[in-house]
Enzyme design. Sequence first.
Site, PDB file in Angstrom:
ATOM      1  N   GLN A 130      79.317   4.988 -13.068  1.00 53.36           N
ATOM      2  CA  GLN A 130      78.113   4.733 -13.872  1.00 53.36           C
ATOM      3  C   GLN A 130      76.859   5.054 -13.057  1.00 53.36           C
ATOM      4  O   GLN A 130      75.885   5.614 -13.563  1.00 53.36           O
ATOM      5  CB  GLN A 130      78.045   3.272 -14.329  1.00 53.36           C
ATOM      6  CG  GLN A 130      79.265   2.762 -15.083  1.00 53.36           C
ATOM      7  CD  GLN A 130      79.604   3.586 -16.306  1.00 53.36           C
ATOM      8  OE1 GLN A 130      78.708   4.026 -17.031  1.00 53.36           O
ATOM      9  NE2 GLN A 130      80.885   3.810 -16.536  1.00 53.36           N
ATOM     10  N   TYR A 190      87.216  -0.099 -15.587  1.00 53.32           N
ATOM     11  CA  TYR A 190      87.646   0.892 -16.588  1.00 53.32           C
ATOM     12  C   TYR A 190      86.469   1.501 -17.371  1.00 53.32           C
ATOM     13  O   TYR A 190      85.353   1.036 -17.265  1.00 53.32           O
ATOM     14  CB  TYR A 190      88.775   0.372 -17.475  1.00 53.32           C
ATOM     15  CG  TYR A 190      88.571  -0.782 -18.434  1.00 53.32           C
ATOM     16  CD1 TYR A 190      87.336  -1.254 -18.804  1.00 53.32           C
ATOM     17  CD2 TYR A 190      89.698  -1.379 -19.022  1.00 53.32           C
ATOM     18  CE1 TYR A 190      87.221  -2.289 -19.721  1.00 53.32           C
ATOM     19  CE2 TYR A 190      89.592  -2.411 -19.931  1.00 53.32           C
ATOM     20  CZ  TYR A 190      88.345  -2.863 -20.276  1.00 53.32           C
ATOM     21  OH  TYR A 190      88.224  -3.873 -21.181  1.00 53.32           O
ATOM     22  N   GLU A 191      86.755   2.589 -18.059  1.00 52.41           N
ATOM     23  CA  GLU A 191      85.685   3.415 -18.671  1.00 52.41           C
ATOM     24  C   GLU A 191      84.662   3.864 -17.635  1.00 52.41           C
ATOM     25  O   GLU A 191      83.468   4.001 -17.945  1.00 52.41           O
ATOM     26  CB  GLU A 191      84.985   2.679 -19.814  1.00 52.41           C
ATOM     27  CG  GLU A 191      85.826   2.450 -21.045  1.00 52.41           C
ATOM     28  CD  GLU A 191      86.322   3.724 -21.688  1.00 52.41           C
ATOM     29  OE1 GLU A 191      85.670   4.771 -21.547  1.00 52.41           O
ATOM     30  OE2 GLU A 191      87.392   3.671 -22.324  1.00 52.41           O
ATOM     31  N   GLY A 192      85.126   4.125 -16.429  1.00 52.50           N
ATOM     32  CA  GLY A 192      84.215   4.557 -15.359  1.00 52.50           C
ATOM     33  C   GLY A 192      83.779   3.372 -14.525  1.00 52.50           C
ATOM     34  O   GLY A 192      83.109   2.466 -15.021  1.00 52.50           O
TER      35      GLY A 192
END
Lengths: 598, 598
Positions: A447, A440-442
Amino acid sequence: MYQAPTSDMLFVMKELAGLDEIAALPGCEDATPETVEAVLHEAAKLCGEVIAPLNEAGDRDPSRWVAENGGTVHATPGFAEAFRQYVEGGWQGVQHPQEYEGQGLPKLVGTPCVEMLNAANLSFALCPLLTDGAIEALLTAGSDAQKQLFVPKLISGEWTGTMNLTEPQAGSDLAAVRTRAEPQGDGTYKLFGTKIFITWGEHDMAENIVHLVLARTPDAPEGVKGISLFIVPKFLVDENGALGARNDVHCVSIEHKLGIKASPTAVLQYGDHGGAIGQLIGEENRGLEYMFIMMNAARFAVGMQGVAIADRAYQKALAYAKERVQSRPVDGSAKAAATIIHHPDVRRMLGTMRALTEGARALAYVAAGESDRAHHEPDAEARERHRARYEYLVPIVKGWSTELSVDVTSLGVQVHGGMGFIEETGAAQFYRDARILPIYEGTTAIQANDLIGRKTLRDGGAAAKALIDDMGATVQALGAQDGAAFEWMQRHLAAGAKAFASAVDFVLANAKNDPNAVFAGSVPYLKLAGIVLCGWQMARAMLASQRLMNDDPKFHGAKIATAQCYAQQVLPQAVALEAAIVSAKGGEGVLALSEDQF
Amino acid sequence: MYQAPTSDMLFVMKELAGLDEIAALPGCEDATPETVEAVLHEAAKLCGEVIAPLNEAGDRDPSRWVAENGGTVHATPGFAEAFRQYVEGGWQGVQHPQEYEGQGLPKLVGTPCVEMLNAANLSFALCPLLTDGAIEALLTAGSDAQKQLFVPKLISGEWTGTMNLTEPQAGSDLAAVRTRAEPQGDGTYKLFGTKIFITWGEHDMAENIVHLVLARTPDAPEGVKGISLFIVPKFLVDENGALGARNDVHCVSIEHKLGIKASPTAVLQYGDHGGAIGQLIGEENRGLEYMFIMMNAARFAVGMQGVAIADRAYQKALAYAKERVQSRPVDGSAKAAATIIHHPDVRRMLGTMRALTEGARALAYVAAGESDRAHHEPDAEARERHRARYEYLVPIVKGWSTELSVDVTSLGVQVHGGMGFIEETGAAQFYRDARILPIYEGTTAIQANDLIGRKTLRDGGAAAKALIDDMGATVQALGAQDGAAFEWMQRHLAAGAKAFASAVDFVLANAKNDPNAVFAGSVPYLKLAGIVLCGWQMARAMLASQRLMNDDPKFHGAKIATAQCYAQQVLPQAVALEAAIVSAKGGEGVLALSEDQF
């Protein structure tokens, strides 16, 4: 049980991240040594005594969805009361401006607090983490009225915040967002659509929830350039912050997940009953830009989640290894069975867990310090230099700390042997909880794309090369010390830095003419950078510990030994990763398999 | 959905493990090409159509303990019927002697059947796996009467078998076993004690359960030399196999586990109501020796579980990657979003999963072939040579295949992104299920101790060095081929073999004078051996595929590309592991941290 590693935290803050220098910057004056120690010790107390004990309960008795009021979520019993204590202690505001009732402390001071909260209880910590993100976005792009209306309530914990990006067809690919926002002519919009994977998207711990939502206005361009950001509160609020009618956003279900079960992951339905009323943040079509600011903060925080759960898993495995008696030592030093910490392989596992965790903590805190300098250095050029370094480090802190948290929590299960597989032991929960972090969050791939695209190619490798230069100085300094630990670190850090430089050169040279080859090596590049940069921090730590040895020989001796373990067990992987990136031309073998050969 | 990779299985059996030569050995004549293909295709059908569809149900609706009759376990609905089909098809007897109603096929032919069953449903497969173990132990050490009485019933599936080793204080350390066996003067014994972690220790899929139990007789010496092995059936049986009274062994609870939830893990209480009646197998105090025979078979089988679940996770991730549309390709080759298999990092993950799985399958099947030759070669010296090689490979097949299964199932989650964390997707189940594999039947550290102690030191490294010599010949053969794939494989296999040799030399040179240093590097040594030996099999595979290219260009082209991926993504880690073992003097850094510094 969780005991915050405040000694290591303070050591890293002072000796590696430059706490004293940062406290001397304009706007950071409150971060006196006394205040910082007091903050850390209070946070450690709250996290250890109140929040950590709820972690297992949250796993056993997760957030629960019921149909009433169009979809209500009840948090795990005890969570609401703990959240009350958390916000009443002012913890939501540690890093936020004093003008909005925050404490205005540097990010470097807020970071160990974030680590502790997440180590205590990852599921619980996600609610403040998302609220932090909402606050950042509002402070960046909100109007004065929006800031005044929402930020103090978010800091006080009366309300919490969420980030609404994902839709069923739009995960990593935000260009595919379809949620519609129709202007009503009165300055408000009506939103229609479905958002999924919304962390703490519905719950009963606060009186209101402030959803920040990505959506498209009717004439918006296609793709990522046509996305705007909206505030959609669960209950409408008047200009004084008084709650009004229930808004048309409803939680229709929550997910049944591998881990972080206490944290409700909501499916939110916007506008099924006439439209969810929202207000625009900033300008239309700049939503993704604002969201990225918020995401940078959230990505850093998720990286800290990786450090946090790795440390928690280490603490648990260590306690077990010191208590569990099984088999005689291989060296014949005892006639009877010994605690398993005496067995070399258990020592290797614990040492690796510890080295990875301390290295990741150090790099993250150093990055936090860079963020503070980027905001508070008086000199503009210095600010820019620190900003570039911080931004280079964010995808690494996020990607590498979370990847290693999966390995460390897995080792934590392994140290427990068969007991590790039994849920009541608790080691398995960390292993399950950690698995979301590289997603999550990429994802790590996202990244790594960021690391290559925005952070390496855009400045022609300048930020990366500045780091390599600084590492060279550390390699030199290691050479001036005596002893096997320093020798090994010098050898493997030098080799690691060389491998890192070679990967950077490969990325720079081939991105244009052979993007597939470069991106096939993107995650190996991120991991290589993580391994080497964390190793560099461990090298700096051992130099500091050598200097400070007499102050606390046990602490500093352990630091040097842990750094040696890092040098020997972790750093050699850098060269293997270089082979996978550079020698292999970015995964020629991977790309050699055509889609239909798979 | 699970589709058995019969093409790869048959390729490995024929081209790498020497099926034709083995089928020509006395006692293996039934393994004709037609029979082998028919067996594999029938197994694939049963596993794919009947057993695999129950895998998710087993996770959602695990085995259930109820208090009735002193502790009864109900298997997941559908399991008993599937088990009936499995045993009626003769699958329990594939590798067992025809004189006891088995099919008497070579281990090399039984191995893909074991793989398929485990890939289909790990929890289900454990019941036959443990029964196989009980059969092996009885065939090795049982009296004729015991063999006649128990083995045919176990092969027919009327009864199933278990292994009872572990007690709360005796996990890896069997010296600590305390269960007592008191002779009754009539040739029987009464057993008293608690056994834990007993897989399928109680269930309702068969009419009786044959527990093989480690226990101590009253005058037995302390430690591992005083342990005997007993048969303790759940229901007593007369000499004709008719069931009698319920024996005094009861399942007082089953564990709540991270994975393999359908497989009941029982706590068995022996003798709470007067004593559980058992009969001795073989001689008193030789129980551990018999158990080791059984464990070698079980360890190999658990290694196959690692291969199996890795392949299952790969198949699932691949299907998702071919279906999920998200983001445009980085090379600009398409204007619209594409299926994610077009993204280089997804390709890297899938390629790595595939390469690791195929490499592990190849090494395991080659090991199975060595076992067949060890039993059936006419020449005693040849038998001995193959026995030594098989025994060297068993801890590697067990340790490395299971360690990689954790990584591969983790990558499987990652390929799914956020959906991977949702339990209904199914990828998370493989990740949870796989986590037990490096733990049970001896943790990876226990395998590594075996690899060092019994398998490397005892013969002065002879078995290891024979492998290194054979690898040298393959490296030579690679040099005679053209093309990047062969070049990379030659380079990295040569470097890997050198690293392996250096680790073996280190172990041989230092085990006596510095056992802690050697054992601190034990698991890295096992992993290094696994990586290089599987790489060697991939190298042999690509040479065979080059030769056979015209037969099936798609299959053999993919094989060569997969081998290249192995060479570039996996093999380089060998050198990093060598550094952790040899350069680091067996983890000097790990051992530098004293117990109280941790």
